[in-house]
Motif scaffolding. Structure first.
Motif, PDB file in Angstrom:
ATOM      1  N   LYS A 122       7.282   3.946 -17.640  1.00  0.00           N
ATOM      2  CA  LYS A 122       6.903   3.689 -19.027  1.00  0.00           C
ATOM      3  C   LYS A 122       6.413   4.887 -19.835  1.00  0.00           C
ATOM      4  O   LYS A 122       6.275   4.794 -21.054  1.00  0.00           O
ATOM      5  CB  LYS A 122       5.827   2.594 -19.059  1.00  0.00           C
ATOM      6  CG  LYS A 122       6.313   1.265 -18.472  1.00  0.00           C
ATOM      7  CD  LYS A 122       5.267   0.181 -18.612  1.00  0.00           C
ATOM      8  CE  LYS A 122       5.777  -1.160 -18.099  1.00  0.00           C
ATOM      9  NZ  LYS A 122       4.755  -2.224 -18.249  1.00  0.00           N
ATOM     10  N   TRP A 123       6.122   6.010 -19.186  1.00  0.00           N
ATOM     11  CA  TRP A 123       5.547   7.128 -19.913  1.00  0.00           C
ATOM     12  C   TRP A 123       6.461   7.644 -21.022  1.00  0.00           C
ATOM     13  O   TRP A 123       6.054   7.783 -22.177  1.00  0.00           O
ATOM     14  CB  TRP A 123       5.178   8.259 -18.955  1.00  0.00           C
ATOM     15  CG  TRP A 123       4.638   9.465 -19.655  1.00  0.00           C
ATOM     16  CD1 TRP A 123       5.282  10.650 -19.884  1.00  0.00           C
ATOM     17  CD2 TRP A 123       3.337   9.597 -20.260  1.00  0.00           C
ATOM     18  NE1 TRP A 123       4.465  11.534 -20.568  1.00  0.00           N
ATOM     19  CE2 TRP A 123       3.274  10.904 -20.812  1.00  0.00           C
ATOM     20  CE3 TRP A 123       2.235   8.763 -20.378  1.00  0.00           C
ATOM     21  CZ2 TRP A 123       2.129  11.370 -21.479  1.00  0.00           C
ATOM     22  CZ3 TRP A 123       1.107   9.226 -21.037  1.00  0.00           C
ATOM     23  CH2 TRP A 123       1.061  10.515 -21.577  1.00  0.00           C
TER      24      TRP A 123
ATOM     25  N   GLN B 192      -1.812   0.839 -17.566  1.00  0.00           N
ATOM     26  CA  GLN B 192      -1.113   0.650 -18.835  1.00  0.00           C
ATOM     27  C   GLN B 192      -1.960   0.987 -20.063  1.00  0.00           C
ATOM     28  O   GLN B 192      -1.467   1.612 -21.007  1.00  0.00           O
ATOM     29  CB  GLN B 192      -0.589  -0.784 -18.946  1.00  0.00           C
ATOM     30  CG  GLN B 192       0.306  -1.032 -20.162  1.00  0.00           C
ATOM     31  CD  GLN B 192       1.570  -0.200 -20.126  1.00  0.00           C
ATOM     32  OE1 GLN B 192       2.282  -0.175 -19.129  1.00  0.00           O
ATOM     33  NE2 GLN B 192       1.873   0.497 -21.226  1.00  0.00           N
TER      34      GLN B 192
ATOM     35  N   LEU C 237       3.816   4.740 -14.461  1.00  0.00           N
ATOM     36  CA  LEU C 237       3.994   5.939 -15.286  1.00  0.00           C
ATOM     37  C   LEU C 237       5.452   6.379 -15.303  1.00  0.00           C
ATOM     38  O   LEU C 237       6.000   6.710 -16.364  1.00  0.00           O
ATOM     39  CB  LEU C 237       3.123   7.076 -14.752  1.00  0.00           C
ATOM     40  CG  LEU C 237       1.701   7.159 -15.287  1.00  0.00           C
ATOM     41  CD1 LEU C 237       0.904   8.184 -14.503  1.00  0.00           C
ATOM     42  CD2 LEU C 237       1.711   7.533 -16.759  1.00  0.00           C
TER      43      LEU C 237
ATOM     44  N   VAL D  40      -4.386  10.394 -17.768  1.00  0.00           N
ATOM     45  CA  VAL D  40      -3.948   9.062 -18.184  1.00  0.00           C
ATOM     46  C   VAL D  40      -4.766   7.979 -17.481  1.00  0.00           C
ATOM     47  O   VAL D  40      -5.153   6.969 -18.086  1.00  0.00           O
ATOM     48  CB  VAL D  40      -2.449   8.869 -17.905  1.00  0.00           C
ATOM     49  CG1 VAL D  40      -1.996   7.466 -18.318  1.00  0.00           C
ATOM     50  CG2 VAL D  40      -1.627   9.909 -18.651  1.00  0.00           C
TER      51      VAL D  40
ATOM     52  N   THR E 204       3.877  12.273 -14.879  1.00  0.00           N
ATOM     53  CA  THR E 204       4.746  11.808 -13.800  1.00  0.00           C
ATOM     54  C   THR E 204       4.953  12.892 -12.750  1.00  0.00           C
ATOM     55  O   THR E 204       5.479  12.622 -11.671  1.00  0.00           O
ATOM     56  CB  THR E 204       6.124  11.366 -14.345  1.00  0.00           C
ATOM     57  OG1 THR E 204       6.801  12.498 -14.909  1.00  0.00           O
ATOM     58  CG2 THR E 204       5.961  10.287 -15.396  1.00  0.00           C
TER      59      THR E 204
ATOM     60  N   ALA F 150       6.707   5.355 -24.003  1.00  0.00           N
ATOM     61  CA  ALA F 150       5.486   5.286 -24.801  1.00  0.00           C
ATOM     62  C   ALA F 150       5.339   6.499 -25.710  1.00  0.00           C
ATOM     63  O   ALA F 150       4.745   6.414 -26.784  1.00  0.00           O
ATOM     64  CB  ALA F 150       4.266   5.181 -23.896  1.00  0.00           C
TER      65      ALA F 150
ATOM     66  N   ILE G  22      -1.641   4.595 -20.759  1.00  0.00           N
ATOM     67  CA  ILE G  22      -0.342   4.938 -21.341  1.00  0.00           C
ATOM     68  C   ILE G  22      -0.329   4.556 -22.815  1.00  0.00           C
ATOM     69  O   ILE G  22       0.129   5.324 -23.665  1.00  0.00           O
ATOM     70  CB  ILE G  22       0.787   4.204 -20.583  1.00  0.00           C
ATOM     71  CG1 ILE G  22       0.821   4.669 -19.116  1.00  0.00           C
ATOM     72  CG2 ILE G  22       2.136   4.450 -21.256  1.00  0.00           C
ATOM     73  CD1 ILE G  22       1.807   3.904 -18.256  1.00  0.00           C
TER      74      ILE G  22
END
Length: 386
Positions: A380-381, A230, A377, A215, A206, A384, A233
């Motif tokens: 959701k990073w 996605q 990212l 990623v 990020t 995850a 990730i």
């Protein structure tokens, strides 16, 4: 090096077309200080081209009158910036003040904003393209078209000259063969149990351009696309759950200590590490994964209110000269003018021959896809990896 890499925000890809198309301080000095020989048509802070300044001699004189240049987020072991800075200082007898070499692109933008009007504000920036675009949108950068402007492909520069791509590379997997019997060469390999506790990124995706690229490349390797990061990730989430991926910022120090024996990073950084580690018990091997080919450029920009506006423009002229471009190439990075220099014979052939070998042709994300990936990212990073 997220020492080297935290500084890097997401940037637009370009690539295979490589061979085809390619804190307060005192107030800042008045930007309107004219060129030393009086030949400039406009003041340095308003100059949009070398012609505006009356030519190279006038620009050099004005920059030498300022006597210094403020740079930020330029690690000496990143794309050969250490040698580039020394060469600039030696050639023009101008002191380069290099601050916070491990800063991120977001830190660079923050410094421009927070130090407005200060002598220690950064004059120039090396940014991930997402930050170059956003900074231009906020009117933070001065339009300036270097002498080599027409040689830079249209897709790799802002039409108004507020930023332009400088150098790039491919996501690669670096591995210490002295500690890892069978080094991975693809993203699929990284899932093997033998790599438990050994895989790292060069920072947080990020904030770090190289980690962001890692990623994105993983997404491409796992049926994702530039419109859908996605799967990348999810891949790192799977690596984390298996214990293979460790959330440790990979740096030369962590590699040498054996803490991050497998590092996903730009090929020019990993290639540089291989040289740096010689004689230190590290046998660093570099592979560009064939299942997730991703390339990216960074961009240059000039602070609109640079305290040393002539020095800033001279720095740009130096970087986009054959000398400056070959110095990046010497650092295993692919300079934006590489195709042109290859054609006109000004390229350092020995340095070009040392570039990591590439298989496959990378695709390039559209700006909207890049923005979407960055937003995904950010959202959701952390979840995850938890």
């Amino acid at each position: 090096m997220l020492s080297s890499s935290a500084r890097r925000g997401a940037a637009v890809l370009l690539s295979a077309a490589f061979l085809t198309t390619l804190s307060a301080c005192g107030a800042a000095p008045d930007q309107a200080a004219g060129a030393a020989d009086g030949k400039s048509k406009v003041q340095p802070g308003a100059a949009a081209s070398l012609a505006d300044l009356g030519g190279m001699d006038a620009l050099v004189a004005a920059a030498q009158k300022e006597g210094q240049l403020n740079v930020i987020a330029l690690p000496p072991d990143w794309a050969n910036y250490g040698e580039i800075i020394k060469a600039f200082e030696a050639k023009y007898k101008i002191k380069v003040n290099s601050e916070n070499p491990d800063a991120s692109s977001s830190d660079e933008i923050a410094a421009v904003k927070s130090r407005k009007g200060q002598k220690r504000a950064p004059d120039v920036m090396d940014l991930g393209i997402a930050f170059a675009r956003s900074g231009a949108g906020e009117n933070l950068f001065a339009p300036y078209k270097v002498t080599a402007w027409d040689k830079i492909p249209a897709g790799q520069k802002d039409a108004d000259g507020r930023w332009y791509n400088d150098y790039g590379g491919y996501i690669s997997i670096g591995c210490d063969a002295a500690r890892i019997p069978n080094c991975p060469t693809t993203f699929a390999d990284l899932l093997k149990p033998e790599y438990k506790g050994k895989v790292a990124l060069n920072g947080n995706p990020t904030k770090s351009g190289s980690a962001f690229g890692g990623v994105y490349a993983a997404a491409l390797a796992n049926k994702g696309s530039f419109a859908d990061i996605q799967p990348g990730i999810d891949f790192f989430g799977q690596l984390r759950k298996s214990g293979n991926f460790i959330p440790v910022e990979s740096t030369p120090a962590t590699v040498e200590k054996g803490e991050t024996p497998i590092s996903i990073d730009w090929d020019y950084l990993n290639a540089g590490y291989a040289e740096q580690f010689k004689g230190k018990g590290v046998d660093w091997k570099v592979a560009v994964p064939t299942d997730g080919v991703y390339a990216q450029y960074y961009s240059q920009a000039i602070n609109k209110e640079a305290p040393n506006p002539a020095g800033a423009r001279l720095w740009m002229e130096f970087l986009y000269s054959a000398e400056g471009q070959n110095l990046w190439l010497k650092g295993h990075a692919r300079p934006v003018l590489l195709p042109v220099m290859t054609q006109d014979g000004t390229v350092d052939k020995d340095a070009a021959a040392q570039l990591p070998q590439i298989q496959g042709t990378p695709a390039f994300p559209a700006s909207a896809e890049l923005d979407k990936a960055k937003a995904t990212l950010a959202e959701k990073w952390d979840k995850a990896l938890s």
